[in-house]
Design an enzyme around this catalytic site. Structure first.
Site, PDB file in Angstrom:
ATOM      1  N   CYS A   1       3.453   6.219 -10.828  1.00 46.73           N
ATOM      2  CA  CYS A   1       4.073   5.976  -9.521  1.00 46.73           C
ATOM      3  C   CYS A   1       4.865   7.222  -9.126  1.00 46.73           C
ATOM      4  CB  CYS A   1       5.000   4.768  -9.621  1.00 46.73           C
ATOM      5  SG  CYS A   1       5.827   4.373  -8.079  1.00 46.73           S
ATOM      6  N   LEU A   2       4.713   7.654  -7.871  1.00 47.24           N
ATOM      7  CA  LEU A   2       5.430   8.852  -7.404  1.00 47.24           C
ATOM      8  C   LEU A   2       6.949   8.667  -7.470  1.00 47.24           C
ATOM      9  CD1 LEU A   2       3.278   9.945  -4.313  1.00 47.24           C
ATOM     10  CD2 LEU A   2       3.426  11.107  -6.523  1.00 47.24           C
TER      11      LEU A   2
ATOM     12  N   GLN B   1       9.350   3.835  -0.537  1.00 48.54           N
ATOM     13  CA  GLN B   1       9.448   5.033  -1.383  1.00 48.54           C
ATOM     14  C   GLN B   1      10.020   6.230  -0.628  1.00 48.54           C
ATOM     15  OE1 GLN B   1       5.184   4.485  -2.984  1.00 48.54           O
ATOM     16  NE2 GLN B   1       6.262   5.485  -4.652  1.00 48.54           N
TER      17      GLN B   1
ATOM     18  N   HIS C   1      -0.810  -2.148  -6.175  1.00 51.14           N
ATOM     19  CA  HIS C   1       0.389  -1.375  -6.531  1.00 51.14           C
ATOM     20  C   HIS C   1       1.263  -1.136  -5.283  1.00 51.14           C
ATOM     21  CE1 HIS C   1       2.354   2.065  -8.855  1.00 51.14           C
ATOM     22  NE2 HIS C   1       2.769   2.274  -7.623  1.00 51.14           N
ATOM     23  N   GLU C   2       0.622  -0.702  -4.181  1.00 49.51           N
ATOM     24  CA  GLU C   2       1.398  -0.381  -2.971  1.00 49.51           C
ATOM     25  C   GLU C   2       1.984  -1.641  -2.334  1.00 49.51           C
ATOM     26  OE1 GLU C   2       2.118   2.618  -2.859  1.00 49.51           O
ATOM     27  OE2 GLU C   2       0.468   3.271  -4.115  1.00 49.51           O
TER      28      GLU C   2
ATOM     29  N   GLY D   1      -1.386   6.878  -3.281  1.00 49.09           N
ATOM     30  CA  GLY D   1      -0.835   5.840  -2.421  1.00 49.09           C
ATOM     31  C   GLY D   1       0.659   6.038  -2.283  1.00 49.09           C
TER      32      GLY D   1
ATOM     33  N   HIS E   1       5.057  -2.670  -3.986  1.00 49.43           N
ATOM     34  CA  HIS E   1       6.229  -1.898  -3.538  1.00 49.43           C
ATOM     35  C   HIS E   1       6.917  -2.602  -2.361  1.00 49.43           C
ATOM     36  CE1 HIS E   1       6.639   1.857  -5.726  1.00 49.43           C
ATOM     37  NE2 HIS E   1       5.345   2.118  -5.636  1.00 49.43           N
TER      38      HIS E   1
HETATM   39 NI    NI Z   1       4.227   3.541  -6.723  1.00 50.71          NI
END
Ligand code: NI
Length: 181
Positions: free
Chosen positions: A100-101, A53, A142-143, A48, A146
């Protein structure tokens, strides 16, 4: 294919709430495409990615919890490209160890709803309702977090958070030295 640069913690853009999208324009569609390309190509196996991000403060996310990488070949699962996603129903509870990226090398046990219903606009600007559970539900939560500037590291103890920040600082100063030399 456009691969965007992923913003990493503790960049303040990640802690900023995003604005809703007024209309799914060509620009928003281009963002949805670039986000998906970036998610599939990012180091690690991202399932995701949210617009903040990549430094864009708009309520836009992409997810594919089923894609696989066999050797170097990427096989897409089901890609969701969502605009203005809102959780309209949450049921049950579970805990998931999330990464998380934007926070490489960090993971945190998170308490989440087991099932969620999400309403959003799709790539074509049409309303879509998604019923999700387990990993897919976790990923949606999670997304969407963000988009509100909420990160998994916010749930970590102060000690764990500080250790991570210290580690990031060391890595940055090491890179600097190498660049100068
Ligand atoms: Ni993340």
């Amino acid at each position: 294919m456009t691969i965007l640069k992923i913003v990493t913690y503790p960049d303040p853009v990640l802690s900023t709430a995003c604005k809703p999208v007024e209309k799914v324009t060509k620009e928003i569609q281009a963002l949805l495409t670039d986000l998906a390309d970036t998610m599939y190509e990012a180091p690690g196996h991202g399932i995701g990615l949210a617009a903040p991000q990549v430094g864009v403060l708009k309520r836009v996310i992409v997810l594919d919890t089923q894609w696989k990488e066999e050797k170097t070949v990427k096989k897409k699962g089901r890609l969701y490209q969502l605009v203005n996603p809102v959780i309209t129903k949450k049921t049950g509870a579970l805990e998931w160890d999330e990464g998380c990226l934007s926070i490489p090398g960090f993971s945190q046990m998170m308490k989440r709803a087991k099932q969620v219903t999400v309403e959003a606009l799709d790539y074509n600007g049409k309303p879509i309702t998604i019923e999700a559970e387990d990993l897919f539900a976790v990923c949606l939560q999670h997304e969407i977090d963000h988009l509100d500037g909420k990160l998994i590291i916010d749930k970590a103890s102060r000690l764990k958070k500080n250790l991570y920040i210290e580690q990031v600082r060391k890595t940055i100063s090491k890179d600097h030295k190498e660049a100068i030399l």
